[in-house]
Write an enzyme that holds these catalytic residues in place. Sequence first.
Site, PDB file in Angstrom:
ATOM      1  CG  ASP A  24     -16.620 -18.144  26.712  1.00 54.98           C
ATOM      2  OD1 ASP A  24     -15.659 -17.818  26.003  1.00 54.98           O
ATOM      3  OD2 ASP A  24     -17.356 -19.110  26.444  1.00 54.98           O
TER       4      ASP A  24
ATOM      5  NE  ARG B 203     -20.118 -14.873  16.026  1.00 54.39           N
ATOM      6  CZ  ARG B 203     -18.910 -15.220  16.471  1.00 54.39           C
ATOM      7  NH1 ARG B 203     -17.933 -14.350  16.497  1.00 54.39           N
ATOM      8  NH2 ARG B 203     -18.671 -16.447  16.879  1.00 54.39           N
TER       9      ARG B 203
ATOM     10  NE  ARG C  77     -11.708 -20.607  19.294  1.00 53.65           N
ATOM     11  CZ  ARG C  77     -12.941 -20.180  19.546  1.00 53.65           C
ATOM     12  NH1 ARG C  77     -13.330 -19.024  19.124  1.00 53.65           N
ATOM     13  NH2 ARG C  77     -13.774 -20.929  20.225  1.00 53.65           N
TER      14      ARG C  77
ATOM     15  CE  LYS D 182     -22.210 -18.339  21.759  1.00 52.37           C
ATOM     16  NZ  LYS D 182     -21.097 -18.737  20.907  1.00 52.37           N
ATOM     17  CG  ASN D 183     -20.839 -21.658  23.654  1.00 53.19           C
ATOM     18  OD1 ASN D 183     -21.081 -21.056  22.613  1.00 53.19           O
ATOM     19  ND2 ASN D 183     -19.859 -21.290  24.476  1.00 53.19           N
TER      20      ASN D 183
ATOM     21  CB  CYS E 258     -11.179 -16.663  15.202  1.00 53.59           C
ATOM     22  SG  CYS E 258     -10.977 -17.244  16.865  1.00 53.59           S
TER      23      CYS E 258
HETATM   24  C1  UD1 Z   1     -15.691 -23.605  23.341  1.00 50.35           C
HETATM   25  C2  UD1 Z   1     -16.714 -22.499  23.440  1.00 50.35           C
HETATM   26  C3  UD1 Z   1     -16.043 -21.178  23.757  1.00 50.35           C
HETATM   27  C4  UD1 Z   1     -15.189 -21.318  25.017  1.00 50.35           C
HETATM   28  C5  UD1 Z   1     -14.245 -22.501  24.892  1.00 50.35           C
HETATM   29  C6  UD1 Z   1     -13.471 -22.762  26.175  1.00 50.35           C
HETATM   30  C7  UD1 Z   1     -18.430 -23.227  21.898  1.00 50.35           C
HETATM   31  C8  UD1 Z   1     -19.132 -22.997  20.611  1.00 50.35           C
HETATM   32  N1  UD1 Z   1     -17.419 -22.407  22.176  1.00 50.35           N
HETATM   33  O1  UD1 Z   1     -14.825 -23.284  22.256  1.00 50.35           O
HETATM   34  O2  UD1 Z   1     -17.056 -20.200  23.973  1.00 50.35           O
HETATM   35  O3  UD1 Z   1     -14.443 -20.137  25.179  1.00 50.35           O
HETATM   36  O4  UD1 Z   1     -14.970 -23.694  24.572  1.00 50.35           O
HETATM   37  O5  UD1 Z   1     -14.340 -22.990  27.239  1.00 50.35           O
HETATM   38  O6  UD1 Z   1     -18.799 -24.084  22.670  1.00 50.35           O
HETATM   39  N2  UD1 Z   1      -7.325 -26.380  20.901  1.00 50.35           N
HETATM   40  C9  UD1 Z   1      -6.286 -26.935  20.171  1.00 50.35           C
HETATM   41  N3  UD1 Z   1      -6.592 -27.919  19.271  1.00 50.35           N
HETATM   42  C10 UD1 Z   1      -7.856 -28.365  19.072  1.00 50.35           C
HETATM   43  C11 UD1 Z   1      -8.905 -27.792  19.837  1.00 50.35           C
HETATM   44  C12 UD1 Z   1      -8.600 -26.806  20.746  1.00 50.35           C
HETATM   45  O7  UD1 Z   1      -5.124 -26.557  20.322  1.00 50.35           O
HETATM   46  O8  UD1 Z   1      -8.063 -29.271  18.245  1.00 50.35           O
HETATM   47  C13 UD1 Z   1      -7.012 -25.310  21.876  1.00 50.35           C
HETATM   48  C14 UD1 Z   1      -7.683 -23.994  21.493  1.00 50.35           C
HETATM   49  O9  UD1 Z   1      -6.911 -23.279  20.532  1.00 50.35           O
HETATM   50  C15 UD1 Z   1      -7.757 -23.299  22.829  1.00 50.35           C
HETATM   51  C16 UD1 Z   1      -8.012 -24.460  23.807  1.00 50.35           C
HETATM   52  O10 UD1 Z   1      -7.603 -25.638  23.117  1.00 50.35           O
HETATM   53  O11 UD1 Z   1      -6.546 -22.682  23.120  1.00 50.35           O
HETATM   54  C17 UD1 Z   1      -9.451 -24.608  24.242  1.00 50.35           C
HETATM   55  O12 UD1 Z   1     -10.283 -24.723  23.110  1.00 50.35           O
HETATM   56  P1  UD1 Z   1     -11.659 -25.520  23.124  1.00 50.35           P
HETATM   57  O13 UD1 Z   1     -11.955 -25.963  24.510  1.00 50.35           O
HETATM   58  O14 UD1 Z   1     -11.635 -26.532  22.045  1.00 50.35           O
HETATM   59  O15 UD1 Z   1     -12.674 -24.354  22.746  1.00 50.35           O
HETATM   60  P2  UD1 Z   1     -13.830 -24.394  21.669  1.00 50.35           P
HETATM   61  O16 UD1 Z   1     -14.513 -25.712  21.697  1.00 50.35           O
HETATM   62  O17 UD1 Z   1     -13.329 -23.874  20.370  1.00 50.35           O
END
Ligand code: UD1
Length: 448
Positions: free
Chosen positions: A334, A426, A149, A48-49, A144
């Site tokens: 995850d 989802r 996030r 999915k991701n 969320c």
């Molecule tokens: C993606 C995955 C999700 C998985 C996660 C971590 C998708 C659609 N989702 O989510 O299933 O759990 O990677 O492997 O691919 N953060 C910040 N600032 C930012 C971006 C992130 O502080 O601008 C923090 C987030 O709040 C979190 C951490 O970094 O605590 C990791 O987030 P991130 O790796 O970006 O996860 P996603 O891409 O949202």
Amino acid sequence: MATIAHKRKPLSSKWKHEMLPDLEGNIEALHVEQSLQLEGEVNVIGAKNAVLVTIASLILTEGKSILTNVPASADIVQMLALLHELGAEIFFDENNNRLEIDTTFIRNNRVRPEIMKKMRASVLVMGPLLARFGKAEIALPGGCSIGARPIDFHIKNFMKMGVSVNVENEFLRAYVNQLKPARIVLEYPSVGATENILMAAVLTQDVTTIINAALEPEVIELIEVLKKMGALIKILPPATLEIRGVNALRPIEYEIMPDRLEAGALLLAAAITGGTVSVPNARYDHLDVFLAKLQEMGHVVEVGYENKGITLIATEQPQAVSFRTAPYPGFPTDLQAPLMAVLSLAEGRSTVHETVFENRFLHIRELQKMGAQIIVEGDRAHITGVDELYGTQVIASDIRASCALVLAGLAAKGKTRITGIHHWKRGYEALEKKLQKLGAQIFLEASN
Ligand code: UD1
């Protein structure tokens, strides 16, 4: 099968009606009954991701692309609705998991709050829109259930590439005449930020580097997709991406890799029910640390030829293990909730340390309702294994929590009724049917 018309037309009402009902907040539930010793073989669908970001990346091209092995899950449909709104022509043959997207007529570059709120991954269109049109307008995603996030890493680094950003009334407007190459240093290897910046950089003149990039298998898959489009990307150990911009990218035909998180769920279903389950198309090298933990619990993990195919033969006396979530190749966040469900029936005391998301423990309250003994101390959960779990009414708060509750329900005495099941839909394409095939008593409750 219909082909994509080269004239903008709305998605058919049938398509919308069939695929989107759960996002409207109806009251469907999943019923799970104790189902011991699941047995058999089942393949997983595409990740999915990886599909979500691949769909976003198609904005970088003009023309028709074909993706296969695409799960018909609600998040994917939501991303398709978003691309359709931007102007893409879409045909999704969900029975054959084949997706055709023509991005020739994309003109719009604004993502409405209604779409952003439903799926945070919508932010992934920002990089491709900036690269193709120099403009992207998106509603701010907000928090969320698994944490705040934020998207500060995305924004900060787009600004380094010359992008001007204005935020007004929860709406973010980003503009750039020409993206400029930059040396991007991520303070944390965010998956989404790495993907977004990478997609902007592939059409940016000269060389952009991303230091401390996320290297999750889904990011590597995106790199493969972009290379197939004609992008020039090198991975420099330990975690730097070097991107040499090109003038244009071409549409592709691509088969999405198997979903490691669905594979993890199926193997855990074997573990918690004391059964034996094989996932012939799962990739061992995407699940190393997770599988090591299952072995440490006492389960037997067998791997097929060339890393493909995983079988889990459950031990009768699973032992407690402790782990901490971390960016790849660390333990995937995850799979934290699903493994915690399994640990609630293991012998001894496990400690789970969640380091990626600050609030990814909402499943714990529900597992406790089923009899699990779990104490939370900040970002750590201490689980003392119990002899039995008991079926009751529980609520899924996010995709992976829904998986944890289904797993607990398979082992719990009696019946478990899980609501909040739009999260399940989802993240997974009819995973309940695959579990049924393995012998699970699991049923969807219709909403009327
Ligand atoms: C993606 C995955 C999700 C998985 C996660 C971590 C998708 C659609 N989702 O989510 O299933 O759990 O990677 O492997 O691919 N953060 C910040 N600032 C930012 C971006 C992130 O502080 O601008 C923090 C987030 O709040 C979190 C951490 O970094 O605590 C990791 O987030 P991130 O790796 O970006 O996860 P996603 O891409 O949202």
